[in-house]
Enzyme design. Structure first.
Site, PDB file in Angstrom:
ATOM      1  N   ASP A 312       0.819  -1.208   0.000  1.00  0.00           N
ATOM      2  CA  ASP A 312       0.000   0.000   0.000  1.00  0.00           C
ATOM      3  C   ASP A 312       0.858   1.265   0.000  1.00  0.00           C
ATOM      4  OD1 ASP A 312      -2.676   1.274   0.380  1.00  0.00           O
ATOM      5  OD2 ASP A 312      -1.763   1.948   2.250  1.00  0.00           O
ATOM      6  N   GLU A 365       1.136  -0.567  -5.062  1.00  0.00           N
ATOM      7  CA  GLU A 365       0.048   0.401  -5.242  1.00  0.00           C
ATOM      8  C   GLU A 365       0.727   1.763  -5.271  1.00  0.00           C
ATOM      9  OE1 GLU A 365      -2.562   3.463  -4.358  1.00  0.00           O
ATOM     10  OE2 GLU A 365      -1.729   2.600  -2.529  1.00  0.00           O
TER      11      GLU A 365
END
Length: 635
Positions: A312, A365
């Site tokens: 993330d 990401e």
């Protein structure tokens, strides 16, 4: 006998931990059932270099640690203690005495299990002993490179896929029994789970973590999660876990000011604070933090057989200025905004993951323009093997939200992505982030009437599935969830009582299986030779056509993004023969096999689009068509 030996620790392990080179530190840090000097009990170890004293407290000593003071292992900052006769299931914390004599109570950063919120204590847990039945999956995974194989990911939030009542969640075992066969039957290759590390607030979706090594107790026990992963593997599904190494939440029992001073976060508050999220960034310059985080990545793969991590907020990790006001800007040692410590960490992370698990998926990401994210570190890259294509996602969702009359003026939104499609190994994400916080569901982003919304979503899915890159779809998108995602409630499953949503589910199932069955759609995803435009310039009619190529096969795609019907639309094709309709989205329900033209489309000798032969077809409004030549059927 050294302090380390007295409590059953290896001096080498502690040394490597301090050097940032202990990549399995969960094997000795935290709480471990052990035998020391012939006695059964639990050995505790915690890193708290600035604490005057460290104690183990729990239900077993009435939360009074005066009789269980830990021994510091030399000058390593690691405190350890073996307590005989303790067993699995004991609830505990660490009591750390600050420099001014004030005690603070903290959960174990390496705890393998934790109390369910609002409880905050750690639980002694032995993760050994689960009988895995996934050897067949592991052999399959070892022999199939992800680059030249289908990667079709179903993203799910365990707390809202289905629930049994308000905050009455499905257990890991119940998800294994219901979610896993559902996803497998729809044709997906992987399930991606939003973060499952322990977190105090449901509404954070798991992205603000307090227990990086604790599978959240909301859904049951660690062994329950192991059973879920095992069930996925037995159904031929890989498991990807959202992983959050960039920051952590500020709750008192967590990592913030862990031993009374900044430890996991840096001393510079301007660098540590992430005001947009209300969290703290990890200090990647601390070698023990590097050991903690890389060990955590390997932990999920080692003990839970997780197949990969979606990492993330990579852009936020790399940019010291991102989402911060100017007065909080800091600079690196050479005057730039790049977080050089995070850069070194990410490279080392990927090197170690692929050293131990060469077939792992490491997916960034990343919304930045950082180059070579999916190139090996020895070539100057970050070392991931996939990256989310945020540019494609933003362009396409913007394009699809336009009225059809506006689309000819924005044709580049559907074609520009091919200018950079092969610069990285991409995943095309239609994730939870795009269907929450007022952004509306994918279905409700489409303009027009109720029927037109469904037709355009089917069209969009077809283009997405045939565009170069691997695929990810958030739960509910497969049958056209109409409202945006509500994290506190389960998906609106009652919509499947309606024909339009049932037809959408059937279309997505058929599209998924066609994707999996056609090598031309994935064998050369990362190679320019795998894609060729037939007609990229037809902005006036809002129609595009292209070829996808595999090693020995090809497919033809035609997509009509307009609301106009083209009764005799001609497309040039590279080979003579009969082109079967593998799937057609149609203007209403998708064209099932029994409704397809029995002979497909046979080529004619009319030169078109630079080819000597072409096919003429009927192209209704908002229609996606996937064609493939019938093998051996040529003039």
């Amino acid at each position: 006998m050294t302090e380390a030996t007295l409590v059953g620790l290896s001096e080498e392990d502690v040394y490597l931990f301090n050097q940032g080179s202990s990549y399995h530190s969960y094997r000795f840090m935290g709480a471990h059932p052990a035998v020391v000097n012939g006695m059964h009990g639990v050995r505790f170890a915690v890193w708290a270099p600035n604490a005057k004293e460290a104690r183990v407290i729990g239900s077993f000593n009435s939360w009074d640690g005066s009789g269980h003071v830990m021994r510091q292992v030399g000058t390593t900052g690691v405190h350890a203690l073996f307590i005989p006769y303790l067993t699995e299931g004991e609830v505990y914390k660490y009591e750390l005495v600050k420099g001014d004599g004030t005690p603070i109570r903290k959960a174990d950063p390496y705890a393998f299990h934790a109390e369910r919120r609002p409880g905050t204590a750690s639980i002694v847990t032995d993760l050994a002993g689960y009988a895995w039945n996934d050897s067949g999956w592991i052999r399959h995974k070892n022999s199939h490179t992800p680059y030249a194989n289908p990667l079709l990911i179903y993203e799910a939030h365990a707390g809202s896929w289905k629930v049994k009542g308000k905050e009455i969640f499905y257990t890991y075992e119940e998800l294994a029994d219901e979610l896993v066969p559902y996803v497998s039957e729809l044709g997906y290759s992987h399930i991606e789970l939003m973060p499952l590390a322990e977190h105090p607030l449901d509404q954070s979706w798991g992205y603000q973590v307090t227990g990086f090594y604790s599978a959240t107790s909301r859904y049951g026990s660690p062994k329950g999660l192991m059973r879920f992963v095992d069930a996925c593997h037995q159904h031929g599904l890989g498991v990807i876990l959202d992983w959050v190494p960039g920051h952590f939440c500020k709750d008192d029992h967590g990592l913030r000011m862990f031993d009374g001073s900044p430890l996991y976060e840096g001393y510079d508050a301007n660098r540590a604070e992430l005001p947009l999220w209300g969290t703290l960034a990890f200090d990647f310059s601390r070698r023990e933090v590097v050991s903690f985080l890389i060990s955590n990545a390997l932990y999920w793969m080692d003990l839970y057989h997780i197949d990969g991590l979606r990492v993330d907020a990579v852009a936020n990790m790399l940019n010291l200025h991102m989402d911060k006001p100017p007065h909080m800007h800091t600079y690196n040692d050479i005057g730039g905004r790049d977080n050089l410590d995070a850069l070194r960490f990410l490279k080392r992370l990927n090197e170690m993951v692929f050293h131990y698990y060469p077939d792992a998926l490491m997916i960034a990401e990343d919304s930045s323009a950082w180059p070579a994210v999916t190139s090996p570190t020895y070539k100057g890259g970050l070392g991931f093997n996939f990256k989310w294509n945020m540019g494609w996602m933003n362009d396409m969702l913007r394009y699809m939200s336009l009225h059809p009359d506006e689309r000819p003026h924005h044709h580049g939104l559907i074609t520009f992505s091919l200018c950079y499609a092969f610069s990285e190994n991409y995943v095309l994400p239609l994730s939870h982030d795009e269907v929450v916080h007022g952004k509306r569901s994918l279905l409700n982003k489409m303009p027009g009437s109720y029927e037109e919304k469904f037709a355009q979503l089917r069209l969009f899915y077809g283009y997405w599935m045939t565009h170069p890159g691997k695929k990810l779809l958030f739960m509910g998108g497969e049958w056209g969830q109409f409202d945006e995602w509500k994290d506190g409630d389960m998906l609106d499953w009652m919509l499947l009582d309606y024909d339009s949503h049932r037809d959408m589910l059937g279309y997505v199932r058929a599209l998924n299986h066609e994707y999996r069955s056609l090598p031309s759609l994935w064998e050369k995803d990362a190679e320019p030779e795998g894609f060729q435009w037939i007609d990229v310039h037809n902005a006036q009619q809002s129609v595009i056509s292209f070829i996808r190529r595999g090693r020995s096969s090809f497919s033809v795609v035609i997509a009509n993004f307009s609301n106009r019907d083209y009764g005799d639309y001609r497309v040039g094709v590279p080979e003579l023969g009969l082109y079967e309709i593998r799937i057609q989205s149609g203007n209403n329900a998708f064209c099932a096999p029994e409704s397809k033209p029995p002979d497909g489309y046979r080529t004619e000798g009319a030169s078109w689009h630079g080819y000597d032969q072409s096919i003429s077809l009927h192209l209704p409004p908002y229609t996606f068509m996937l064609l493939a030549p019938r093998e051996g059927d040529t003039f």
